[in-house]
Design an enzyme around this catalytic site. Structure first.
Site, PDB file in Angstrom:
ATOM      1  N   GLU A   7       0.888  -1.172   0.000  1.00 64.57           N
ATOM      2  CA  GLU A   7       0.000   0.000   0.000  1.00 64.57           C
ATOM      3  C   GLU A   7       0.917   1.210   0.000  1.00 64.57           C
ATOM      4  O   GLU A   7       1.310   1.706   1.045  1.00 64.57           O
ATOM      5  CB  GLU A   7      -0.934  -0.041   1.208  1.00 64.57           C
ATOM      6  CG  GLU A   7      -2.055   0.971   1.128  1.00 64.57           C
ATOM      7  CD  GLU A   7      -1.595   2.377   1.438  1.00 64.57           C
ATOM      8  OE1 GLU A   7      -1.197   3.094   0.489  1.00 64.57           O
ATOM      9  OE2 GLU A   7      -1.634   2.751   2.610  1.00 64.57           O
ATOM     10  N   GLU A  40       3.022   8.624  -4.595  1.00 65.34           N
ATOM     11  CA  GLU A  40       3.977   8.270  -3.539  1.00 65.34           C
ATOM     12  C   GLU A  40       4.975   7.232  -4.066  1.00 65.34           C
ATOM     13  O   GLU A  40       5.600   6.501  -3.303  1.00 65.34           O
ATOM     14  CB  GLU A  40       3.250   7.815  -2.268  1.00 65.34           C
ATOM     15  CG  GLU A  40       2.584   9.019  -1.596  1.00 65.34           C
ATOM     16  CD  GLU A  40       1.875   8.723  -0.301  1.00 65.34           C
ATOM     17  OE1 GLU A  40       2.009   7.597   0.219  1.00 65.34           O
ATOM     18  OE2 GLU A  40       1.174   9.614   0.197  1.00 65.34           O
TER      19      GLU A  40
HETATM   20  C1  SAM Z   1       1.497   4.424   3.178  1.00 65.59           C
HETATM   21  S1  SAM Z   1       2.501   3.546   4.276  1.00 65.59           S
HETATM   22  C2  SAM Z   1       1.541   2.115   4.548  1.00 65.59           C
HETATM   23  C3  SAM Z   1       1.922   1.385   5.769  1.00 65.59           C
HETATM   24  C4  SAM Z   1       1.089   0.176   6.093  1.00 65.59           C
HETATM   25  N1  SAM Z   1       1.189  -0.828   5.077  1.00 65.59           N
HETATM   26  C5  SAM Z   1      -0.352   0.559   6.362  1.00 65.59           C
HETATM   27  O1  SAM Z   1      -1.186   0.293   5.509  1.00 65.59           O
HETATM   28  O2  SAM Z   1      -0.626   1.129   7.405  1.00 65.59           O
HETATM   29  C6  SAM Z   1       3.795   3.025   3.250  1.00 65.59           C
HETATM   30  C7  SAM Z   1       4.891   2.319   3.996  1.00 65.59           C
HETATM   31  O3  SAM Z   1       5.801   1.845   3.045  1.00 65.59           O
HETATM   32  C8  SAM Z   1       7.133   2.126   3.471  1.00 65.59           C
HETATM   33  N2  SAM Z   1       7.941   2.225   2.253  1.00 65.59           N
HETATM   34  C9  SAM Z   1       7.825   3.139   1.276  1.00 65.59           C
HETATM   35  N3  SAM Z   1       8.705   2.882   0.304  1.00 65.59           N
HETATM   36  C10 SAM Z   1       9.396   1.792   0.679  1.00 65.59           C
HETATM   37  C11 SAM Z   1      10.448   1.040   0.079  1.00 65.59           C
HETATM   38  N4  SAM Z   1      10.953   1.399  -1.082  1.00 65.59           N
HETATM   39  N5  SAM Z   1      10.877  -0.040   0.730  1.00 65.59           N
HETATM   40  C12 SAM Z   1      10.359  -0.403   1.918  1.00 65.59           C
HETATM   41  N6  SAM Z   1       9.376   0.265   2.519  1.00 65.59           N
HETATM   42  C13 SAM Z   1       8.899   1.350   1.914  1.00 65.59           C
HETATM   43  C14 SAM Z   1       7.014   3.419   4.241  1.00 65.59           C
HETATM   44  O4  SAM Z   1       8.067   3.583   5.159  1.00 65.59           O
HETATM   45  C15 SAM Z   1       5.681   3.203   4.938  1.00 65.59           C
HETATM   46  O5  SAM Z   1       5.852   2.528   6.124  1.00 65.59           O
END
Ligand code: SAM
Length: 793
Positions: free
Chosen positions: A534, A543
């Site tokens: 997500e 994003e």
């Molecule tokens: C919008 S949040 C969603 C978090 C969780 N899945 C939720 O639904 O509550 C996106 C998450 O993805 C992580 N994230 C973004 N890009 C990433 C990457 N390239 N590798 C690992 N994690 C990533 C961010 O740190 C964040 O915790």
């Protein structure tokens, strides 16, 4: 008799917007005395209007002007001025002397804050006669300055009497701009009808009516029979544009007798409404002879009352009348009523001399109780978010805080939809008898699905994966990846406390992950069967979900591997949103020079969608789509041959100067045409997204599991989902469009391999013949300042 109900879910406990009801009398020439003021308040009102100057001042100005006209005649008779000399514009004009205490009964009193100062309706700021226009401006400035001195917070100013006379409206607008400078603290509220409803024209006599009645007759003759309901809005648009969308400039909207069509109601809904004024003649009488408003009026008022800052209501000329107030007994007499007065009062269940409740105010209180209660989407917190600009999150470049994750987790709808999608995917995996990636030569029948949550945050999707597995009786090996080192700690703890250590938590950027390892043989890498992520923003891809998923999709089992989400689309619609435009202009003025180049996340509310749905051109149009996994990836092919450590280079030059083109497959462009039958002005583009989380692979007729924030889809696809507010792409300069125009929107998703950004442009075309369009306006090309970095360092 009704009893108070202590049941918190009973009707009486439901919250609704409050009505703040004021009273205005167009024949009031003096500020109410304390006794009169108390009388009006006890009749059911909460505030009143107060004329800034009185009839004495009016008479003085009229005499001054008459004397001035005589003086001009004397210049001819006594000084021998020729007609040419008399026409010299440098002859001395009449100058209005300052106020005396006889000219006004307004003074700095304790309740000045609850008085709405009302400027004189007899001036004519639009007058084509330069002398009347000058006198009017002087009177206006004197009044505004004095009301400001007295401490008035709000000055209501009668709006122009006519529209379409551009010279007059611009003169009026300039005078308002000056007033905003003369009174640097007060709000200036222009009192305008929603549209020029025949029979409801302002009646108060102006200086022009007194001295130049022939002008008025000419204007009357010019009036066409056909009513153009947007002319008042046109005048307002000119006034506020000349005043640079000043945040202290508001509208007091006079509710008409006949409620106009929705397009006009929505247009005013988006404007800064301070008051809704309702005249006596807007009310009808119900069967019992009491005042009432039509169902259409009620619906319109109910809608306007949903605004974050609810407009105040002002009832005009509904009593208590000036005569009634003038004949009030002395407050001392009131303490000793006559026997007859006492008897009458007892009958009416009130104290002697206490006024009866005004029937119109009482009816409005009744309407206040009849409003629909606040819905789930109207909690105080959500209302506060209305039209509040937030810079979009950058979860890739920044590490989110726990509180931010907690906000995400507060919305069950998103997670329910994800759980539904994962459940269906697992169930169908079994049904289709697909092989799993846990199967090895030594354990070829392993039925354990390898599921990875990429970007797990604090783990809510991991919990949903485990629930879906339990529901479908699926054995799973779950991997949770997170690049945020703080969230990683949280995940480790959660694994121990809630997940029974069945999840493998890895702190990694998903793009650099080596892939899952076999449980039976940890030295061997395998593939992912279901990849859950997500990484979606309000515009879907903003994003950087496409780029992040690009970096992990080579771990997905082919051909069976499933990505949840399967696809997402971005959507646009041009909007009028004067309040956001004023807000962003204010930010630029206070140093945020890129505010107009920033796509803002905002819970759009007081806006007008200017485009109409016509066949082939819906109000909300799709800009582009991303689908996962991508069938061919040159980077993945290269890594298969040269190993992951080797750096992929295209050897070419991508679409951007200086780029190699390795991210060019994630660029997008759209050109959309929106149809606007009525004229208006736009301040930017509203952006939305929807996503197919999972589309059935077995049953083609089955509805896909989706989430959507599109206003016309959200209720059907993911009702009450609050995880995402729309995105707003502003325009630096408001763009006016005439009626029967088409707005052509161009938008690009750009990349130079290291960053991603958006560019947008709007052009206006007007139909000038059955087959001919003419370009009549264009915005500049905007480019988002907040460019998303593809690396997190
Ligand atoms: C919008 S949040 C969603 C978090 C969780 N899945 C939720 O639904 O509550 C996106 C998450 O993805 C992580 N994230 C973004 N890009 C990433 C990457 N390239 N590798 C690992 N994690 C990533 C961010 O740190 C964040 O915790």
């Amino acid at each position: 008799m009704s009893q108070g109900n202590l049941n918190p879910i009973a009707d009486s406990f439901e919250n609704r917007p409050s009505f703040y009801i004021g009273q205005h009398d167009s024949h009031r020439y003096d500020v109410l005395t304390d006794d009169q003021y108390t009388h009006v308040l006890t009749s059911g009102f909460q505030y009143v209007t107060a004329p800034i100057t009185n009839r004495h001042f009016f008479q003085r100005v009229v005499s001054l002007y008459k004397n001035y006209l005589k003086e001009r005649e004397q210049w001819v008779s006594e000084r021998g001025l020729t007609p040419t000399q008399l026409a010299n514009p440098s002859l001395p004009p009449p100058i209005i002397p300052t106020l005396t205490d006889e000219d006004t009964s307004l003074s700095p009193c304790s309740h000045i804050g609850s008085l709405i100062a009302y400027s004189s309706p007899w001036i004519d700021l639009c007058s084509p006669d330069p002398t009347i226009a000058s006198i009017s401006r002087q009177v206006f400035n004197i009044e505004v300055a004095y009301a400001n001195f007295c401490g008035a917070r709000t000055i209501m100013v009668p709006g122009p009497r006519q529209d379409g006379d551009s010279c007059g409206i611009v003169q009026y607008a300039r005078a308002i701009l000056e007033a905003l400078q003369v009174a640097p603290r007060v709000n200036i509220v222009i009192h305008l009808p929603m549209y020029r409803e025949p029979g409801l024209e302002e009646k108060a006599q102006t200086l022009s009516d007194i001295f130049n009645p022939q002008n008025g007759e000419k204007e009357d003759a010019k009036k066409s029979k056909e009513i153009d309901i947007f002319t008042v809005w046109d005048s307002w648009n000119t006034i506020r544009s000349v005043c640079n969308y000043n945040v202290r400039l508001f509208v007091a909207l006079r509710i008409p007798r006949r409620v106009p069509e929705k397009t006009l109601q929505e247009r005013w809904f988006s404007e800064p409404l301070h008051f809704l004024t309702i005249g006596k003649n807007t009310f009808q009488q119900n069967r019992a002879g009491h005042p009432a408003l039509s169902r259409h009026h009620q619906d319109m008022i109910n809608r306007y009352m949903r605004l974050k800052v609810t407009p105040w209501l002002i009832l005009c000329d509904v009593g208590p009348s000036a005569e009634e107030l003038a004949s009030l007994p002395d407050s001392k007499d009131a303490e000793f009523p006559s026997l007859a007065e006492a008897a009458k009062a007892t009958k009416g269940n009130r104290k002697p001399h206490q006024p009866s409740i005004n029937a119109y105010a009482a009816y409005m209180r009744y309407l206040e109780r009849q409003q629909p209660p606040y819905s789930n989407m109207e909690t105080p917190a959500l209302i506060q978010f209305q039209d509040w600009l937030q810079p979009p999150l950058q979860p890739l470049a920044d590490n989110l805080e726990s509180a931010t994750y907690e906000v995400f987790e507060g919305d069950p709808v998103k997670y329910d939809q994800y759980e539904k999608a994962i459940t269906e995917a697992m169930a169908e995996w079994k049904e289709l008898k697909k092989p799993t990636s846990s199967a090895t030569p030594s354990n070829p029948k392993s039925d354990e699905l390898i599921v990875t949550v990429a970007g797990a945050g604090r783990g809510p999707l991991v919990t949903r994966v485990l629930r879906a597995a339990a529901k479908t009786n699926t054995r799973v090996q779950v991997w949770a990846l997170e690049k945020n080192q703080d969230a990683y700690v949280y995940l480790l703890r959660k694994n121990k406390q809630d997940w029974n250590n069945q999840v493998t938590v890895v702190k990694t950027d998903m793009r650099g992950w080596e892939g899952p390892r076999l449980r039976d043989d940890p030295s061997a890498l395998t593939k992912v069967d279901i990849l859950v992520s997500e990484l979606l923003g309000s515009f879907g891809d903003n994003e950087l979900s496409p780029e992040c998923l690009d970096g992990i999709q080579h771990h997905l089992a082919r051909p069976h591997g499933i990505s949840i989400p399967h696809s997402y689309t971005a959507h646009l619609s041009p909007i009028s949103t004067p309040k956001l435009y004023a807000d962003i202009s204010g930010r630029v003025a206070t140093g945020d020079v890129n505010a107009f180049m920033t796509p803002w996340v905002v819970r759009l509310f007081a806006i007008d969608y200017v485009a109409q749905h016509v066949p082939g051109h819906p109000r909300f149009q799709q800009a582009w789509e991303f689908v996962h996994p991508v069938g061919v990836s040159r980077i993945d092919d290269f890594a298969d041959v040269h190993g992951k450590a080797a750096r992929y280079a295209t050897g070419g030059v991508g679409a951007m100067a200086g780029s190699a083109g390795s991210n060019d497959h994630n660029t997008r462009h759209c050109h959309l045409t929106f149809v606007c039958p009525t004229r208006g002005v736009i301040h930017g583009l509203a952006g939305f997204f929807e996503s197919v989380l999972y589309a059935s692979q077995t049953d083609t007729g089955k509805e896909p599991v989706e989430i959507s924030i599109l206003p016309d889809q959200i209720d059907r696809k993911s009702k009450d989902m609050i995880s995402w507010f729309p995105i707003f792409f502003p325009l630096k300069t408001p763009l006016y469009f005439p009626q029967d125009s088409e707005l052509e929107v161009s938008m690009w998703r750009q990349t130079d391999d290291s960053k991603v950004w958006y560019e947008w442009l709007v052009e206006v075309y007007a139909w000038v013949g059955p087959k001919t369009r003419m370009k009549v306006g264009s915005s500049e090309l905007h480019s988002s300042h907040l460019r998303k970095r593809l690396s997190n360092n």
